[in-house]
Every structure is written in structure tokens, then in C-alpha cells.
Design an enzyme around this catalytic site. Structure first.
Site: not given
Length: 308
Positions: A149, A40, A112
Site C-alpha cells: 500500500c 491488504e 510494510k
């Protein structure tokens, strides 16, 4: 299909970090890797440890970054999963995974969806939640369910990717242990930094993603960063990223796992293995979809819209 997970530290500047990344990509491609996955926000330090508007400037180079990594994918003939800071419009930014095809074309993007806001991880200050949904990305090496994540803690995200035909789940991530400031070591900080607490945190992170592999009959590939990065504000001591990038097979079997050091994991993936596992463990067949309306609520206490 051979995949490579590149786990590395931040080298103090964007240029130096990119140079180290490209060197590792070249080595992995020379060993036959077809799918390369980066961690990331791999071009920079993990700047979300504090809230500072100067870091929005990083996103101004988004289009240039896309062009650069497109060239890398084409040069080495690989499918490349990158993680970039996207400026969509003034005041509107995303934490965006961009997937490149072997010819350098953009195969797809994922913004995300789940954005944390915790000490050392002040991502809500920087990132707008994604609005593209959970959509697998079709590539020459298969259909990739790319998440990022904090998404890894949500079984709903993994399940939707699986239900939409993803053949592998992929998580670029940045997570580690919060370091205590040098001038403060109170009881709470001490409790959160015992070796036992650190082990429990890391084990939970591994376990939840291993569960995604088992529950969905899919391989899971996760790439974390390593190295200690100081909090530039000085409020926190910084983060020691714990590494431990890994690959699990569709029955949760460990295919590879790194330690807390720079590493490139090379994994042989059998793209047919998941389909065979699902014949033995037909979890998708036995789902009681008529009974899951409660999932559309924040909490199933009878309030809000929807019914159980």
C-alpha cells in the site's frame, strides 16, 4: 505465468470474508492461475480508520492465520501473496505480507516499511515500520518484489526491489475515498469529495505505479479492496474503497484493470518481457549513481549528513 488478483469487499466477519476469498481462489486456480494475490489486510475490515486498542487482538491469531493460508496454498498448488496483521511481541505489531509456496511453505515475508498517519488511515497507531528492508522473495513463479500500500508512492522502494533482481512488483493495498459524516458536510469535506477530486486522487494512484513499471522495466500488480466501510468511531463517515486493481506490463501497458466492484483479474505474464524491454530502454545502465547521495537526506537543503 498466469496470475490472479482478487479484489473483494469485507463481508462483515473474518469467517465470512475468508470463505469468500477461498472460493475465489479455488475458481482462479481452476482456471490455471499459479500466482494469487490478495488485498491488504484481506481477512478483516480496514480497522485503521480509528485508534482503538481492541483491534490489536486481531494480531493474536497471526500464527494460526499463517497456518491456514499455508494450507490453502498447498491445497490449490499456488504461490499465494497474503497480507496479515502480525504480533511480533507484546506491543510490537507489523503489517506483514506473507508469501506461500505451492507446497504451503513460507517463501518469505515483507513487513510494510512506509506507514501513513492521515485521517481515516491511522496506521502509525497499529504498525511498527518494517525492519526487513526491501528484499525480493524467491518463488517457483519468479522473484517477487512484494511491497504494501503506502509503499506504492515511493519510487525508491520499487527501484531497490528492481536493483535486487525482482521480476515483478506486487502491491496489496487498501485505499479509497473518505466519506463525509452524515452530520457534517463542511467546505473542506465537500471539496475533497467532488467527483473531480476523487478522479484526480485515483488517477494519481494509478499513474505513480504505472511509472514504477516503466522506470524499472517490470510488471506491476496491484490489488485494492472495494466496498464502503464505516468508521466505527463515528468521527469520519468511513471509506469507500475504489477498487480499480490493475496489472501493468514493463512498458506501462495496461494488461488488466478492474472497476469499483468485486472482481478476479486473470493476467498472463511473460516473465521474459522485462528483460527484453530493458535492452531497448536501458535505464539501469544510465543511472548516475555517484550523484545520488542526496537521497540519503530528508531534504536536499545542505543540512544533515551526507553530500550532494
Amino acid at each position: 505465468m498466469k496470475a490472479a488478483l482478487i479484489q473483494q469487499r469485507y463481508y462483515g466477519s473474518k469467517a465470512a470474508t475468508i470463505a469468500a476469498t477461498v472460493e475465489r481462489i479455488a475458481e482462479a486456480a481452476a482456471k490455471g492461475a499459479e500466482l494469487l494475490i490478495l488485498q491488504e489486510l484481506h481477512q478483516s475490515e480496514y480497522f485503521c480508520q480509528c485508534e482503538d486498542t481492541k483491534y490489536f487482538d486481531y494480531a493474536a491469531a497471526y500464527e494460526e492465520d499463517v497456518a491456514f493460508w499455508s494450507g490453502v496454498a498447498e491445497e490449490y498448488g499456488i504461490v499465494l501473496v497474503s497480507s496479515l496483521f502480525e504480533e511480533r511481541a507484546p506491543g510490537l505489531y507489523h503489517n506483514t505480507a506473507v508469501v506461500f509456496e505451492r507446497d504451503g511453505s513460507v517463501a518469505g515475508r515483507y513487513r510494510k516499511m512506509h506507514i501513513p498517519d492521515d485521517p481515516g488511515y491511522y496506521e502509525k497507531f497499529y504498525f511498527t515500520p518494517g525492519d526487513m528492508g526491501f528484499e525480493p522473495i524467491d518463488t517457483s513463479v519468479g522473484r517477487l518484489g512484494v511491497l504494501v500500500c503506502w509503499d506504492q508512492w515511493y519510487p525508491e522502494a520499487a527501484r531497490i526491489m528492481a536493483l535486487k533482481g525482482a521480476e515483478v512488483l506486487i502491491y496489496p493495498t487498501a485505499i479509497g475515498y473518505l466519506e463525509c459524516p452524515e452530520d457534517r458536510y463542511d467546505e473542506l469535506c465537500e471539496k475533497e469529495n467532488t467527483e473531480e477530486e476523487r478522479r484526480k486522487m485515483r488517477d494519481a494512484w494509478i499513474a505513480v505505479q504505472r511509472g514504477h513499471a516503466v522506470a524499472n522495466g517490470l510488471p506491476v500488480l496491484t490489488v485494492n479492496r472495494v466496498g464502503t466501510e464505516k468508521d466505527p468511531s463515528g468521527v469520519l463517515g468511513g471509506i469507500r474503497f475504489w477498487g480499480h486493481s490493475f496489472a501493468f506490463g514493463p512498458q506501462g501497458e495496461t494488461l488488466a484493470m478492474a472497476e469499483e466492484e468485486e472482481a478476479t483479474l486473470l493476467i498472463e505474464l511473460d516473465r521474459k518481457a522485462g528483460a527484453e524491454v530493458r535492452k531497448i530502454w536501458p535505464f539501469l545502465r544510465d543511472r548516475r549513481i555517484e550523484s545520488y547521495r542526496c537521497l540519503l537526506k530528508r531534504f536536499c537543503d545542505g543540512s544533515g549528513s551526507g553530500s550532494d
